[in-house]
Design an enzyme around this catalytic site. Sequence first.
Site, PDB file in Angstrom:
ATOM      1  N   ASP A  46      12.620  24.413 -32.623  1.00 37.54           N
ATOM      2  CA  ASP A  46      14.064  24.330 -32.890  1.00 37.54           C
ATOM      3  C   ASP A  46      14.354  23.040 -33.657  1.00 37.54           C
ATOM      4  O   ASP A  46      14.214  21.942 -33.121  1.00 37.54           O
ATOM      5  CB  ASP A  46      14.834  24.327 -31.559  1.00 37.54           C
ATOM      6  CG  ASP A  46      16.343  24.335 -31.780  1.00 37.54           C
ATOM      7  OD1 ASP A  46      16.927  25.428 -31.813  1.00 37.54           O
ATOM      8  OD2 ASP A  46      16.930  23.234 -31.930  1.00 37.54           O
ATOM      9  N   TYR A  51      18.812  16.957 -38.558  1.00 39.99           N
ATOM     10  CA  TYR A  51      17.764  16.148 -37.921  1.00 39.99           C
ATOM     11  C   TYR A  51      16.912  15.418 -38.968  1.00 39.99           C
ATOM     12  O   TYR A  51      16.191  14.479 -38.633  1.00 39.99           O
ATOM     13  CB  TYR A  51      16.851  16.991 -37.021  1.00 39.99           C
ATOM     14  CG  TYR A  51      17.533  17.730 -35.883  1.00 39.99           C
ATOM     15  CD1 TYR A  51      18.858  17.454 -35.524  1.00 39.99           C
ATOM     16  CD2 TYR A  51      16.857  18.704 -35.149  1.00 39.99           C
ATOM     17  CE1 TYR A  51      19.478  18.145 -34.487  1.00 39.99           C
ATOM     18  CE2 TYR A  51      17.469  19.386 -34.106  1.00 39.99           C
ATOM     19  CZ  TYR A  51      18.784  19.111 -33.789  1.00 39.99           C
ATOM     20  OH  TYR A  51      19.393  19.801 -32.766  1.00 39.99           O
ATOM     21  N   LYS A  76      19.551  24.989 -38.478  1.00 40.51           N
ATOM     22  CA  LYS A  76      21.003  25.079 -38.286  1.00 40.51           C
ATOM     23  C   LYS A  76      21.762  24.550 -39.501  1.00 40.51           C
ATOM     24  O   LYS A  76      21.320  23.590 -40.144  1.00 40.51           O
ATOM     25  CB  LYS A  76      21.421  24.255 -37.042  1.00 40.51           C
ATOM     26  CG  LYS A  76      20.561  24.522 -35.812  1.00 40.51           C
ATOM     27  CD  LYS A  76      21.013  23.783 -34.576  1.00 40.51           C
ATOM     28  CE  LYS A  76      19.971  23.884 -33.465  1.00 40.51           C
ATOM     29  NZ  LYS A  76      18.995  22.807 -33.451  1.00 40.51           N
ATOM     30  N   HIS A 109      25.883  24.974 -36.522  1.00 38.36           N
ATOM     31  CA  HIS A 109      25.519  23.921 -35.573  1.00 38.36           C
ATOM     32  C   HIS A 109      26.671  23.571 -34.619  1.00 38.36           C
ATOM     33  O   HIS A 109      26.456  23.376 -33.426  1.00 38.36           O
ATOM     34  CB  HIS A 109      25.061  22.676 -36.350  1.00 38.36           C
ATOM     35  CG  HIS A 109      24.138  21.793 -35.595  1.00 38.36           C
ATOM     36  ND1 HIS A 109      23.118  21.096 -36.196  1.00 38.36           N
ATOM     37  CD2 HIS A 109      24.073  21.463 -34.293  1.00 38.36           C
ATOM     38  CE1 HIS A 109      22.478  20.391 -35.280  1.00 38.36           C
ATOM     39  NE2 HIS A 109      23.039  20.601 -34.118  1.00 38.36           N
TER      40      HIS A 109
HETATM   41  P1  NDP Z   1      16.093  17.021 -23.560  1.00 39.75           P
HETATM   42  O1  NDP Z   1      16.960  17.403 -22.430  1.00 39.75           O
HETATM   43  O2  NDP Z   1      15.011  17.947 -24.014  1.00 39.75           O
HETATM   44  O3  NDP Z   1      15.518  15.602 -23.178  1.00 39.75           O
HETATM   45  C1  NDP Z   1      14.657  14.886 -23.998  1.00 39.75           C
HETATM   46  C2  NDP Z   1      14.386  13.575 -23.268  1.00 39.75           C
HETATM   47  O4  NDP Z   1      13.634  13.853 -22.073  1.00 39.75           O
HETATM   48  C3  NDP Z   1      13.596  12.611 -24.099  1.00 39.75           C
HETATM   49  O5  NDP Z   1      14.090  11.315 -23.820  1.00 39.75           O
HETATM   50  C4  NDP Z   1      12.171  12.759 -23.556  1.00 39.75           C
HETATM   51  O6  NDP Z   1      11.497  11.526 -23.671  1.00 39.75           O
HETATM   52  C5  NDP Z   1      12.422  13.108 -22.109  1.00 39.75           C
HETATM   53  N1  NDP Z   1      11.365  13.978 -21.554  1.00 39.75           N
HETATM   54  C6  NDP Z   1      10.873  15.111 -22.095  1.00 39.75           C
HETATM   55  N2  NDP Z   1       9.949  15.653 -21.300  1.00 39.75           N
HETATM   56  C7  NDP Z   1       9.830  14.845 -20.214  1.00 39.75           C
HETATM   57  C8  NDP Z   1       9.033  14.892 -19.047  1.00 39.75           C
HETATM   58  N3  NDP Z   1       8.173  15.868 -18.831  1.00 39.75           N
HETATM   59  N4  NDP Z   1       9.171  13.886 -18.151  1.00 39.75           N
HETATM   60  C9  NDP Z   1      10.054  12.873 -18.362  1.00 39.75           C
HETATM   61  N5  NDP Z   1      10.846  12.798 -19.440  1.00 39.75           N
HETATM   62  C10 NDP Z   1      10.742  13.771 -20.372  1.00 39.75           C
HETATM   63  O7  NDP Z   1      17.073  16.657 -24.790  1.00 39.75           O
HETATM   64  P2  NDP Z   1      17.229  17.127 -26.293  1.00 39.75           P
HETATM   65  O8  NDP Z   1      18.512  16.582 -26.755  1.00 39.75           O
HETATM   66  O9  NDP Z   1      16.044  16.772 -27.110  1.00 39.75           O
HETATM   67  O10 NDP Z   1      17.353  18.714 -26.211  1.00 39.75           O
HETATM   68  C11 NDP Z   1      16.295  19.609 -26.528  1.00 39.75           C
HETATM   69  C12 NDP Z   1      16.510  20.225 -27.890  1.00 39.75           C
HETATM   70  O11 NDP Z   1      17.768  20.900 -27.942  1.00 39.75           O
HETATM   71  C13 NDP Z   1      16.596  19.224 -29.047  1.00 39.75           C
HETATM   72  O12 NDP Z   1      15.368  18.646 -29.378  1.00 39.75           O
HETATM   73  C14 NDP Z   1      17.205  20.094 -30.111  1.00 39.75           C
HETATM   74  O13 NDP Z   1      16.243  20.961 -30.651  1.00 39.75           O
HETATM   75  C15 NDP Z   1      18.241  20.845 -29.303  1.00 39.75           C
HETATM   76  N6  NDP Z   1      19.565  20.203 -29.343  1.00 39.75           N
HETATM   77  C16 NDP Z   1      20.599  20.881 -29.950  1.00 39.75           C
HETATM   78  C17 NDP Z   1      21.861  20.356 -30.027  1.00 39.75           C
HETATM   79  C18 NDP Z   1      22.932  21.132 -30.655  1.00 39.75           C
HETATM   80  O14 NDP Z   1      24.026  20.572 -30.873  1.00 39.75           O
HETATM   81  N7  NDP Z   1      22.724  22.382 -30.989  1.00 39.75           N
HETATM   82  C19 NDP Z   1      22.174  19.010 -29.475  1.00 39.75           C
HETATM   83  C20 NDP Z   1      21.035  18.375 -28.833  1.00 39.75           C
HETATM   84  C21 NDP Z   1      19.801  18.981 -28.758  1.00 39.75           C
HETATM   85  P3  NDP Z   1      10.107  11.407 -24.516  1.00 39.75           P
HETATM   86  O15 NDP Z   1      10.363  11.913 -25.886  1.00 39.75           O
HETATM   87  O16 NDP Z   1       9.829   9.935 -24.460  1.00 39.75           O
HETATM   88  O17 NDP Z   1       9.100  12.219 -23.750  1.00 39.75           O
END
Ligand code: NDP
Length: 277
Positions: A46, A51, A76, A109
């Site tokens: 995704d 981005y 998006k 988006h």
């Molecule tokens: P998430 O809820 O997936 O959280 C990501 C965070 O969690 C990062 O800080 C990561 O740190 C941490 N993390 C991931 N795995 C673990 C684990 N196993 N243990 C501990 N910490 C962990 O947030 P996102 O905002 O990234 O949401 C996921 C996806 O949703 C995005 O990447 C994007 O594709 C989408 N999205 C869409 C939006 C929209 O408006 N349509 C808005 C926001 C997101 P680290 O990287 O250090 O592991």
Amino acid sequence: MTTVPTITLNDGNEIPQLGFGVFKVDPDETERIVTDALEAGYRHIDTAAIYGNEEGVGRALAKSGIARDELFITTKLWNDNQGTQAAHAAIDESLTKLGLDHVDLYLIHWPSAFRGLYTESWLALEEIKAAGKARSIGVSNFQVPHLEEIIAASDTVPAVNQIELHPEFQQRTVREFAVGHGIHIEAWGPLGQGKYDLFGNPAVAQAAAATGKTPAQVVIRWHLQNGLILFPKSNSAERIAENFDVFDFELTSEQIAAIDALDANNRVGADPDTATF
Ligand code: NDP
């Protein structure tokens, strides 16, 4: 090789229920990190034009040698490209950056309602689908009135609505509308974006202790067992693999109910009704 369950969308296309998201993945690191995800077994990625990392995603896909029909790629339409002509130009630019001739899912988006263009943009997405540039089309961050408007104005019910959703923000109103209209929900920020202590919550921690899995794996399992589509993001190869290793256990109905009870209207991202971007 782990087989990720798929969900059949309202247009008949199938989407892997668990994918990998690349929001805030540095464009210079994206090729390496997406390669880690593909090697861990993810086939659903995704991304989004905003981005700035579609090129890195595209390089990782090309390098992987994985057959196109085994991949599910979402991108998006960014807000300032809403409107008919801009949307057509934007999908072409995204496809060029991704090195693909079609995406599997193209989303608006945000409604970005103050622009007054989301319905026009939705009609453009219908044309983009008809032209074969997106196999499925959907929206993101749409509230019920936005969904009602585009459904009334077009021949297509969105295949998905991608919204902020995690244990403290469960979006029951939008989910109920979606279920009633055959729209699947994609949960963004499924781990709460690390913005509150989700993993230390007793309901999550106790389920983790009982199952021998990590708190993140428990939360991912909660999403999966609730029928949600999700794509947690991580920059770490270890956590990328951890987040995929969720198909060898199940939460009990009691464990699910304890996490269901955490809903606290705790939105950690922007509110689509008041966002000014
Ligand atoms: P998430 O809820 O997936 O959280 C990501 C965070 O969690 C990062 O800080 C990561 O740190 C941490 N993390 C991931 N795995 C673990 C684990 N196993 N243990 C501990 N910490 C962990 O947030 P996102 O905002 O990234 O949401 C996921 C996806 O949703 C995005 O990447 C994007 O594709 C989408 N999205 C869409 C939006 C929209 O408006 N349509 C808005 C926001 C997101 P680290 O990287 O250090 O592991």
